[in-house]
Write an enzyme that holds these catalytic residues in place. Structure first.
Site, PDB file in Angstrom:
ATOM      1  CB  CYS A   1      -0.747  -0.218   1.283  1.00 40.55           C
ATOM      2  SG  CYS A   1      -2.288   1.090   0.840  1.00 40.55           S
TER       3      CYS A   1
ATOM      4  CG  ASP B   1      -3.158  -0.593  10.562  1.00 45.24           C
ATOM      5  OD1 ASP B   1      -2.473  -0.881  10.976  1.00 45.24           O
ATOM      6  OD2 ASP B   1      -3.221   0.532   9.591  1.00 45.24           O
TER       7      ASP B   1
END
Length: 209
Positions: free
Chosen positions: A10, A127
């Site tokens: 990402c 996360d």
């Protein structure tokens, strides 16, 4: 990936770097459309993935803006990284988007929140909880994911690196779909270290074989 797990990288910003990372055989490449991110994509890269899936990362963004960016990028997935509601997810699905939804995980209540989104998203992304929006580059206590009993598969995120590859390989969960790599694999924000990602993939592949 031959490891059987998805590798998502990402925070991509530059065409040449995208092409280098895609050549490693990663599955998903994410681009961040959040102005406060140091990896905010300010202009369309000179190269976009043709084999890896394109993931557009948005934070509390209107469907209209997402649609405008989709015309330019042709996303395979939209990753929602804000406080988007299940109703907003349903609206985006109605426009034909496939979704992933990020959750900051620290407490059992954070796991509980995912239930309202089960069945709406192709993937969740778990996360580390931090101040503000976005990743911290730090690892959370993965043992709390023993509480996760949902049906939606998830990507593990937050501080994944070569330095903790042994812990990554040791972590098991029947809904673990793969790994999200970002800040620990950079030479600078938005520019990924091809060699470090290659090494990570090789180590992961060796373990799976």
């Amino acid at each position: 990936m031959q490891s059987g797990k998805i590798i998502k990288v990402c925070g991509m910003t530059k065409g040449e770097n995208i092409q280098e990372i895609e050549a490693l055989g990663v599955d998903f490449l994410g681009m961040i459309f959040y102005p406060k991110s140091p990896r905010f994509i300010t202009e369309k890269p000179s190269y976009l993935p043709s084999k890896a899936k394109k993931v557009g990362v948005f934070v509390n963004t209107s469907p209209e803006v997402i649609q405008i960016q989709d015309i330019r990028y042709r996303f395979d997935y939209i990753q929602l990284h804000g406080n988007e509601s299940p109703e907003q997810c349903k609206e985006l699905i109605g426009y034909g988007f496939k979704l992933s939804k990020a959750f900051s995980i620290e407490t059992p209540e954070d796991i509980e929140r995912t239930k309202d989104y089960d069945g709406l998203c192709e993937y969740f992304l778990f996360d580390t909880k931090c101040k503000g929006v976005g990743g911290s580059g730090k690892v959370f206590d993965w043992s709390i994911l023993d509480l996760y009993k949902g049906e939606t598969k998830f990507l593990l995120s937050g501080g994944l690196s070569l330095e903790n590859i042994d812990q990554i390989k040791a972590f098991k969960h029947d809904k673990l779909a793969g790994y999200d790599l970002n800040s620990r694999f950079e030479t600078e924000p938005g520019i990924k270290d091809t060699q470090r990602i290659k090494e990570f993939i090789q180590l992961l592949k060796y373990e799976q074989n």
